[in-house]
Design an enzyme around this catalytic site. Structure first.
Site, short mmCIF file in Angstrom:
data_model
loop_
_atom_site.label_atom_id
_atom_site.label_comp_id
_atom_site.label_asym_id
_atom_site.label_seq_id
_atom_site.Cartn_x
_atom_site.Cartn_y
_atom_site.Cartn_z
N VAL A 82 0.85 -1.19 0.00
CA VAL A 82 0.00 0.00 0.00
C VAL A 82 0.89 1.24 0.00
O VAL A 82 1.83 1.36 0.80
CB VAL A 82 -0.96 -0.01 1.21
N LYS A 83 0.56 2.15 -0.92
CA LYS A 83 1.36 3.37 -1.05
C LYS A 83 0.59 4.52 -0.39
O LYS A 83 -0.58 4.76 -0.71
CB LYS A 83 1.54 3.66 -2.54
N VAL A 84 1.24 5.20 0.54
CA VAL A 84 0.61 6.35 1.21
C VAL A 84 1.52 7.56 1.07
O VAL A 84 2.74 7.42 1.01
CB VAL A 84 0.35 6.07 2.72
#
Ligand code: G3P
Length: 218
Positions: A82-84
């Site tokens: 997951v990219k935040v």
């Protein structure tokens, strides 16, 4: 250095994966928009092609939103990362998602202190954007160098440096020389790494000489 490809183009991913060159894939909302496909279906397909980490970016900007989107994305496949974004809420979501056992890539990093914070928040990967710093007349490689030194100073900072926004073959070389753990590269740049005029010229000469022998190997 591990090679990730920075694209949401499935045909390109398949081609490079078949070469055995890919350790992972990164996507971002701009690349997904370019692909023009359903996001979750696209990520599922990429995760089946490449067994390594596949980055999928959240669209929410608040902690709760990022956490809930991140959990949905993480369910798509085991290798979803997951990219935040590198904001306070993003760091908070990073901590919560890594607590779930999900890999997290903290993106849009433009300073060494931001990278330090991401590591403290338990990020699996930090994505410093090299090309975008070059775009504003700074040196993106300097940032990679600083982060490498900081992470190497402390054994408990285990976040991997994922050099992003690499636009040229020289960016890739610099990232490798500095010791980035991963370089994410657009397909065109990855393909350009093999090119050298002396390789082409040398091959041409060898083939011409081989012809003179009149022999066949197979
Ligand atoms: O995926 C993030 C990054 O690699 C974007 O690159 O060229 O749009 O700055 P670029």
């Amino acid at each position: 250095m591990k090679f990730f490809v920075d694209t949401a183009d499935v045909a390109e991913i398949k081609e490079l994966a078949a070469l055995g060159l890919l350790d992972g894939v990164t996507t971002n909302p701009s690349l997904v928009a370019k692909a023009g496909r359903d996001f979750k279906g696209l990520i599922a397909e990429i995760c089946e092609i490449v067994p390594g980490p596949v980055s999928a970016e959240v669209a929410a900007t608040d902690y709760e939103g990022m956490l809930s989107e991140g959990r949905i994305l993480a369910k798509i496949a085991k290798n979803v990362t997951v990219k935040v974004p590198l904001t306070w809420d993003g760091l908070k979501a990073c901590r919560a998602l890594t607590g779930d056992g999900t890999m997290v890539n903290v993106t849009l990093c433009f300073s060494a202190n931001q990278a330090l914070l991401a590591a403290k928040a338990g990020a699996t990967f930090i994505s410093p954007f090299v090309g975008r710093l070059d775009d504003i007349s700074l040196d993106g490689s300097d940032l990679l160098r600083e982060i490498r030194v900081i992470y190497d100073n402390y054994d408990d900072l285990t976040t991997q440096i994922l050099a992003a926004s690499l636009r040229t073959v020289n960016h890739v070389k610099e990232a490798a020389l500095i010791g980035a753990d991963v370089g994410t590269v657009p397909p065109g740049v990855l393909k350009a790494l093999v090119k050298h005029p002396l390789t082409d010229k040398g091959l041409e000469m060898f083939l011409a000489d081989w012809k003179k022998t009149g022999q066949k190997i197979a």
